[in-house]
Design a protein around this motif. Structure first.
Motif, PDB file in Angstrom:
ATOM      1  N   TYR A 119      -9.107  12.095   1.109  1.00  8.30           N
ATOM      2  CA  TYR A 119     -10.163  11.615   2.005  1.00  8.30           C
ATOM      3  C   TYR A 119      -9.746  10.381   2.796  1.00  8.30           C
ATOM      4  N   GLY A 120      -8.441  10.181   2.918  1.00  9.36           N
ATOM      5  CA  GLY A 120      -7.942   9.171   3.835  1.00  9.36           C
ATOM      6  C   GLY A 120      -8.031   9.685   5.260  1.00  9.36           C
ATOM      7  N   SER A 121      -7.699   8.820   6.204  1.00  9.02           N
ATOM      8  CA  SER A 121      -7.837   9.191   7.617  1.00  9.02           C
ATOM      9  C   SER A 121      -6.646   9.981   8.143  1.00  9.02           C
ATOM     10  N   THR A 131      -7.887   1.508  -1.904  1.00  9.82           N
ATOM     11  CA  THR A 131      -9.209   1.095  -1.426  1.00  9.82           C
ATOM     12  C   THR A 131      -9.254  -0.378  -1.021  1.00  9.82           C
ATOM     13  N   CYS A 132      -8.098  -1.070  -1.154  1.00  6.83           N
ATOM     14  CA  CYS A 132      -8.088  -2.523  -0.943  1.00  6.83           C
ATOM     15  C   CYS A 132      -9.204  -3.173  -1.773  1.00  6.83           C
ATOM     16  N   ARG A 180     -17.503   4.839  -3.354  1.00  7.34           N
ATOM     17  CA  ARG A 180     -17.540   3.421  -3.011  1.00  7.34           C
ATOM     18  C   ARG A 180     -18.638   2.700  -3.820  1.00  7.34           C
ATOM     19  N   CYS A 220      -8.486  10.706  -3.952  1.00  8.68           N
ATOM     20  CA  CYS A 220      -8.656   9.614  -2.988  1.00  8.68           C
ATOM     21  C   CYS A 220      -7.800   9.827  -1.747  1.00  8.68           C
ATOM     22  N   ALA A 252     -13.965   5.153  -6.288  1.00  3.39           N
ATOM     23  CA  ALA A 252     -13.364   4.997  -4.961  1.00  3.39           C
ATOM     24  C   ALA A 252     -13.990   5.951  -3.949  1.00  3.39           C
ATOM     25  N   ASN A 265     -13.344  -0.768  -1.825  1.00  2.00           N
ATOM     26  CA  ASN A 265     -13.707  -0.810  -0.412  1.00  2.00           C
ATOM     27  C   ASN A 265     -13.413   0.565   0.186  1.00  2.00           C
ATOM     28  N   GLU A 266     -13.276   0.650   1.485  1.00  2.00           N
ATOM     29  CA  GLU A 266     -13.065   1.933   2.149  1.00  2.00           C
ATOM     30  C   GLU A 266     -11.686   2.493   1.832  1.00  2.00           C
ATOM     31  N   LEU A 267     -11.597   3.802   1.640  1.00  2.00           N
ATOM     32  CA  LEU A 267     -10.329   4.461   1.373  1.00  2.00           C
ATOM     33  C   LEU A 267      -9.393   4.342   2.577  1.00  2.00           C
ATOM     34  N   ILE A 268      -8.110   4.139   2.293  1.00  2.00           N
ATOM     35  CA  ILE A 268      -7.108   4.062   3.354  1.00  2.00           C
ATOM     36  C   ILE A 268      -5.986   5.059   3.073  1.00  2.00           C
TER      37      ILE A 268
END
Length: 301
Positions: free
Chosen positions: A108-110, A59-60, A27, A105, A24, A78-81
Motif C-alpha cells: 500500500y505504498g505509493s 511509516t516514519c 494508522r 505495508c 501501520a 504515520n503514513e506509509l511510504i
C-alpha cells in the motif's frame, strides 16, 4: 490507543508481527504488552526487533520499548511510504517472517519498493524461502498481489548469513477470491537440498524416503523432487531440508516440509515432510496449516 495482549493464545511472535502490520495499515496507535510471555525466554529477540524497525521505517513512525528482551512496546505510525528497506537479523532469524510483517505495508505504498533481508532462509519454526516462492507467492497472486523474490544466498541455523531481495509492486485493492474446493490432485513437486560439507547422498535419501510414502498415499500422481547440492557461493554454512508441494486442478497448493538435524536421520526428515503433506491433504483443505495465518491479513485489506 489500542492495547494488545502479546501473550494471547500461544503468545508467540506472530501477535507482534500482525499487530504492527495492521497498526501501520490502519494508522492506529498501539501498545503491546506481555510479548512472547508464554515462551521459555519471553520478550523480543533479534528477529522481532528487525521486523519492528522495518515497520517503523515504512511509516516514519515512533516506536518505544524496542530493545532486546523487552515485553512491552508502543507504536505510533504515520503514513506509509515506499522506498528501499533493509533488515539484518545478524542471526539465523527467518527472513520469511520479516517478509510477513513487511509485505502488507509495502503493498500500500505509493510506488515500487525493494526489501533486502539478511538472516536465515531455511529456518526452524518459520516458512522456508522455497515455500514463500512456490506456495505463498502464487496464492497471493490470485488476490492481485505482485512481488518478485531473488535469493542471493541461502543461510541456515545457527549462522544465518542468507540474503534475499524482494521487489514489491503497489496495489490499489485486494481482489476477492473464492477458494472452497481443492479439486483434483494433479502433481507433487519438491526440492531436496544439502549445502556446505554435507554430501548429495543426503539429498537423495530425503527425496527417496518422501517419494515412498507419497506414492503409497497418492498412487498414479506424478511426483518430481529435485535433488540439489547448493553452490558454495549461493549458500552460507551447512544445511539440509526438503519441501514438497501438491498442486490441484483448482490452483490450490499444499506443502509439507522439514529441515535436517544432526540427531535425525535423512530418511526421517523426508518422511516427516511427506507425512505433513499427507495429513493436510487428508482433510480436504484448500490451504495448508502454514498458509492460513500468512494469507488472513491480506483477506482483511
Amino acid at each position: 490507543m489500542l492495547v494488545i495482549d502479546g501473550g494471547i493464545l500461544e503468545g508467540g511472535g506472530q501477535v507482534v508481527r500482525m499487530a504492527m502490520s495492521l497498526s501501520a495499515l490502519l494508522r492506529k496507535d498501539i501498545e503491546i504488552s506481555d510479548i512472547r510471555s508464554r515462551r521459555s525466554k519471553p520478550g523480543l529477540k533479534a528477529q522481532h526487533l528487525v521486523g519492528l524497525h522495518l515497520i517503523r521505517d515504512m511509516t516514519c513512525g515512533q516506536l518505544t520499548g524496542d530493545h532486546f528482551s523487552s515485553t512491552d512496546i508502543t507504536f505510533r505510525p504515520n503514513e506509509l511510504i515506499s522506498g528501499n528497506f533493509f533488515g539484518d537479523t545478524k542471526t539465523a532469524g527467518s527472513v520469511t517472517l520479516l517478509l510477513q510483517t513487511s509485505l502488507p505495508c509495502l503493498l500500500y505504498g505509493s510506488c515500487l519498493s525493494y526489501l533486502r533481508l539478511k538472516g536465515g532462509t531455511n529456518a526452524e519454526m518459520a516458512p522456508q524461502i522455497d515455500y514463500t516462492i512456490n506456495v505463498l507467492k502464487p496464492i497471493l497472486e490470485r488476490f492481485g498481489v505482485s512481488f518478485d523474490c531473488e535469493v542471493i544466498r541461502r543461510g541456515y541455523y545457527p549462522k544465518g548469513g542468507g540474503e534475499v531481495v524482494f521487489k514489491v509492486d503497489p496495489i490499489r485493492e485486494i481482489r476477492s477470491v473464492q477458494m472452497t474446493e481443492f479439486g483434483e490432485l494433479t502433481k507433487i513437486s519438491g526440492y531436496s537440498f544439502v549445502a556446505g560439507v554435507l554430501p548429495i547422498k543426503m539429498s537423495h535419501s530425503m527425496a527417496d524416503s518422501a517419494i515412498n510414502l507419497l506414492r503409497e498415499a497418492f498412487p498414479g500422481v506424478p511426483i518430481d523432487i529435485k535433488r540439489v547440492h547448493e553452490n558454495r557461493d549461493k549458500a552460507f554454512g551447512n544445511g539440509s531440508g526438503i519441501v514438497l508441494i501438491a498442486e490441484s486442478s483448482n490452483g490450490c497448493r499444499v506443502c509439507g516440509s522439514a529441515l535436517g538435524k544432526q540427531s535425525v536421520s535423512t530418511e526421517s526428515v523426508g518422511e516427516s515432510a511427506a507425512k505433513d503433506l499427507i495429513e493436510d491433504m487428508s482433510c480436504g483443505a484448500v490451504v495448508d496449516r502454514y498458509l492460513q495465518d500468512q494469507v488472513i491479513i491480506h483477506c482483511n485489506h
